[in-house]
Scaffold this motif. Structure first.
Motif, PDB file in Angstrom:
ATOM      1  N   UNK A  54       0.863  -1.188   0.000  1.00 48.78           N
ATOM      2  CA  UNK A  54       0.000   0.000   0.000  1.00 48.78           C
ATOM      3  C   UNK A  54       0.895   1.232   0.000  1.00 48.78           C
ATOM      4  N   UNK A  55       0.561   2.191  -0.838  1.00 45.90           N
ATOM      5  CA  UNK A  55       1.354   3.418  -0.878  1.00 45.90           C
ATOM      6  C   UNK A  55       0.809   4.434   0.122  1.00 45.90           C
ATOM      7  N   UNK A  56       1.713   5.048   0.880  1.00 44.45           N
ATOM      8  CA  UNK A  56       1.328   6.082   1.833  1.00 44.45           C
ATOM      9  C   UNK A  56       1.457   7.426   1.137  1.00 44.45           C
ATOM     10  N   UNK A  57       0.317   8.094   0.909  1.00 44.82           N
ATOM     11  CA  UNK A  57       0.312   9.346   0.165  1.00 44.82           C
ATOM     12  C   UNK A  57       0.648  10.553   1.040  1.00 44.82           C
ATOM     13  N   UNK A  58       0.795  11.693   0.387  1.00 42.62           N
ATOM     14  CA  UNK A  58       1.102  12.934   1.100  1.00 42.62           C
ATOM     15  C   UNK A  58      -0.053  13.369   1.993  1.00 42.62           C
ATOM     16  N   UNK A  59      -1.260  12.814   1.739  1.00 37.82           N
ATOM     17  CA  UNK A  59      -2.416  13.133   2.586  1.00 37.82           C
ATOM     18  C   UNK A  59      -2.436  12.288   3.854  1.00 37.82           C
ATOM     19  N   UNK A  60      -1.404  11.426   4.009  1.00 38.89           N
ATOM     20  CA  UNK A  60      -1.337  10.569   5.193  1.00 38.89           C
ATOM     21  C   UNK A  60      -2.169   9.312   5.088  1.00 38.89           C
ATOM     22  N   UNK A  61      -2.791   9.095   3.926  1.00 38.55           N
ATOM     23  CA  UNK A  61      -3.646   7.917   3.745  1.00 38.55           C
ATOM     24  C   UNK A  61      -2.926   6.833   2.959  1.00 38.55           C
ATOM     25  N   UNK A  62      -3.091   5.582   3.398  1.00 40.84           N
ATOM     26  CA  UNK A  62      -2.628   4.456   2.606  1.00 40.84           C
ATOM     27  C   UNK A  62      -3.625   4.198   1.478  1.00 40.84           C
ATOM     28  N   UNK A  63      -3.116   3.691   0.352  1.00 45.95           N
ATOM     29  CA  UNK A  63      -4.006   3.343  -0.754  1.00 45.95           C
ATOM     30  C   UNK A  63      -4.956   2.230  -0.315  1.00 45.95           C
ATOM     31  N   UNK A  64      -6.221   2.373  -0.690  1.00 43.34           N
ATOM     32  CA  UNK A  64      -7.206   1.353  -0.311  1.00 43.34           C
ATOM     33  C   UNK A  64      -7.031   0.087  -1.142  1.00 43.34           C
ATOM     34  N   UNK A  65      -6.379   0.221  -2.320  1.00 43.21           N
ATOM     35  CA  UNK A  65      -6.048  -0.928  -3.162  1.00 43.21           C
ATOM     36  C   UNK A  65      -4.556  -1.207  -3.022  1.00 43.21           C
ATOM     37  N   UNK A  66      -4.184  -2.469  -2.912  1.00 45.31           N
ATOM     38  CA  UNK A  66      -2.779  -2.827  -2.706  1.00 45.31           C
ATOM     39  C   UNK A  66      -2.198  -3.551  -3.921  1.00 45.31           C
ATOM     40  N   UNK A  67      -0.910  -3.332  -4.143  1.00 41.97           N
ATOM     41  CA  UNK A  67      -0.165  -4.014  -5.196  1.00 41.97           C
ATOM     42  C   UNK A  67       0.223  -5.412  -4.714  1.00 41.97           C
ATOM     43  N   UNK A  68       0.014  -6.435  -5.566  1.00 41.00           N
ATOM     44  CA  UNK A  68       0.375  -7.803  -5.200  1.00 41.00           C
ATOM     45  C   UNK A  68       1.671  -8.208  -5.895  1.00 41.00           C
ATOM     46  N   UNK A  69       2.623  -8.695  -5.119  1.00 40.14           N
ATOM     47  CA  UNK A  69       3.903  -9.166  -5.649  1.00 40.14           C
ATOM     48  C   UNK A  69       4.161 -10.582  -5.119  1.00 40.14           C
ATOM     49  N   UNK A  70       4.527 -11.488  -6.037  1.00 40.53           N
ATOM     50  CA  UNK A  70       4.884 -12.854  -5.658  1.00 40.53           C
ATOM     51  C   UNK A  70       6.407 -12.984  -5.673  1.00 40.53           C
ATOM     52  N   UNK A  71       6.947 -13.676  -4.700  1.00 36.85           N
ATOM     53  CA  UNK A  71       8.403 -13.791  -4.548  1.00 36.85           C
ATOM     54  C   UNK A  71       8.873 -15.211  -4.849  1.00 36.85           C
ATOM     55  N   UNK A  72       9.941 -15.306  -5.651  1.00 37.03           N
ATOM     56  CA  UNK A  72      10.624 -16.576  -5.893  1.00 37.03           C
ATOM     57  C   UNK A  72      12.044 -16.464  -5.366  1.00 37.03           C
ATOM     58  N   UNK A  73      12.429 -17.386  -4.495  1.00 37.29           N
ATOM     59  CA  UNK A  73      13.786 -17.394  -3.940  1.00 37.29           C
ATOM     60  C   UNK A  73      14.602 -18.496  -4.622  1.00 37.29           C
ATOM     61  N   UNK A  74      15.708 -18.083  -5.242  1.00 34.37           N
ATOM     62  CA  UNK A  74      16.566 -19.027  -5.947  1.00 34.37           C
ATOM     63  C   UNK A  74      17.722 -19.474  -5.062  1.00 34.37           C
ATOM     64  N   UNK A  75      18.159 -20.721  -5.282  1.00 31.55           N
ATOM     65  CA  UNK A  75      19.284 -21.252  -4.533  1.00 31.55           C
ATOM     66  C   UNK A  75      20.217 -21.979  -5.498  1.00 31.55           C
ATOM     67  N   UNK A  76      21.405 -22.311  -5.018  1.00 25.51           N
ATOM     68  CA  UNK A  76      22.396 -23.046  -5.805  1.00 25.51           C
ATOM     69  C   UNK A  76      22.888 -24.214  -4.954  1.00 25.51           C
ATOM     70  N   UNK A  77      23.222 -25.314  -5.635  1.00 25.86           N
ATOM     71  CA  UNK A  77      23.688 -26.508  -4.924  1.00 25.86           C
ATOM     72  C   UNK A  77      25.022 -26.225  -4.221  1.00 25.86           C
ATOM     73  N   UNK A  78      25.167 -26.773  -3.040  1.00 25.41           N
ATOM     74  CA  UNK A  78      26.421 -26.648  -2.291  1.00 25.41           C
ATOM     75  C   UNK A  78      27.541 -27.384  -3.040  1.00 25.41           C
ATOM     76  N   UNK A  79      28.734 -26.777  -3.118  1.00 18.75           N
ATOM     77  CA  UNK A  79      29.843 -27.479  -3.781  1.00 18.75           C
ATOM     78  C   UNK A  79      30.236 -28.744  -3.014  1.00 18.75           C
ATOM     79  N   UNK A  80      30.943 -29.642  -3.701  1.00 14.57           N
ATOM     80  CA  UNK A  80      31.384 -30.900  -3.091  1.00 14.57           C
ATOM     81  C   UNK A  80      32.894 -31.041  -3.241  1.00 14.57           C
ATOM     82  N   UNK A  81      33.441 -31.978  -2.501  1.00 14.32           N
ATOM     83  CA  UNK A  81      34.881 -32.237  -2.551  1.00 14.32           C
ATOM     84  C   UNK A  81      35.141 -33.716  -2.344  1.00 14.32           C
ATOM     85  N   UNK A  82      36.308 -34.180  -2.780  1.00 11.24           N
ATOM     86  CA  UNK A  82      36.690 -35.573  -2.528  1.00 11.24           C
ATOM     87  C   UNK A  82      37.455 -35.706  -1.221  1.00 11.24           C
ATOM     88  N   UNK A  83      37.718 -34.550  -0.574  1.00  7.44           N
ATOM     89  CA  UNK A  83      38.514 -34.587   0.659  1.00  7.44           C
ATOM     90  C   UNK A  83      38.167 -33.367   1.513  1.00  7.44           C
TER      91      UNK A  83
END
Length: 264
Positions: free
Chosen positions: A177-206
């Motif tokens: 919700x955006x907070x305007x200069x009038x001190x009011x939050x927007x009655x309609x809200x923006x929807x955002x979906x989050x994707x978190x990416x990861x990477x495989x842990x490295x490996x070793x022979x020793x």
């Protein structure tokens, strides 16, 4: 005289005479005299006859400002049924307040208040599905919007605002919700979906590797089965070690792989 209609309004200090109609159909020849005293209460007052509220706050009639307590609200200047205190205010609505005095009487004159409901435009974004690296521990203040002063929630309306330090979760849905200069939050809200990416842990022979002191070995000489590995001296967080960092005896090193998605 002529009998008064039952709907005849009483007048202050009026005197009324009543006769009883007996079973024989006759009115009593002697009448009962009653004097009427009509009590009134002063109308309530206010410091602002046009009151402003934020639509997003869902204001109710209980929030209308008056200088007195015990005020009952109506949507018409006379008569009608009192509004419930939880009645939601409407934009450009006109409300009429009657003060209930200690004598139990509502004021015959009502205070008129006009309501102005303010709103703010919802924030916007260039990306409604935003990607982050898990390793960066991203927070809600990193969500991208084209505007500043955006407050984030986990529900599309109502709810409690998230602290800016709240860590994002994979597949989480966030509402801004955006907070305007009038001190009011927007009655309609923006929807955002989050994707978190990861990477495989490295490996070793020793996992316990030996080097000669005379070699002056560095972290880039640590053996792993993958490329693009960055080394740290702590298991999480911390600052990456330069590739030229000399290995120390009994040193413990922690490697992360940087994937093609740019995430460690």
């Amino acid at each position: 005289g002529t009998a008064l209609s039952n709907t005849t309004l009483l007048v202050d200090n009026g005197i009324y005479y009543a006769t009883q109609v007996g079973a024989n159909g006759c009115e009593s020849s002697i009448r009962l005299m009653i004097t009427v005293d009509l009590d009134d209460t002063a109308a309530p007052t206010t410091t602002d006859s046009t009151q402003e509220f934020c639509i997003s706050e869902l204001p109710t009639v209980a929030q209308l400002q008056t200088n007195e307590s015990n005020v009952v609200w109506y949507d018409i200047p006379t008569g009608g049924t009192a509004l419930d205190t939880t009645t939601t205010l409407v934009d450009n609505g006109i409300y009429y307040g009657s003060y209930v005095g200690p004598n139990g009487c509502e004021s015959s004159t009502r205070l008129m208040i006009t309501v102005d409901l303010d709103d703010t435009a919802a924030p916007t974004t260039t990306d409604s599905t935003q990607e982050f690296c898990i390793s960066e521990l991203p927070t809600v203040d990193q969500l991208q919007t084209n505007e500043s002063n955006v407050i984030w929630y986990d529900v599309s309306n109502g709810g409690t605002a998230w602290p800016n330090t709240t860590i994002l979760i994979n597949n989480g849905v966030y509402y801004g919700a955006q907070l305007g200069t009038n001190g009011c939050e927007s009655s309609t809200r923006l929807m955002v979906t989050v994707t978190l990416n990861d990477t495989t842990t490295p490996t070793t022979t020793d996992d316990t590797q030996e080097f000669c002191v005379s070699q002056a070995a560095t972290v880039v000489q640590l053996q792993v089965n993958e490329s693009n590995v960055i080394w740290y001296d702590v298991a999480s967080g911390g600052t990456a070690l330069p590739n030229t960092t000399l290995l120390v005896n009994n040193g413990v090193y922690y490697g992360v792989q940087v994937g093609t998605n740019g995430c460690e």
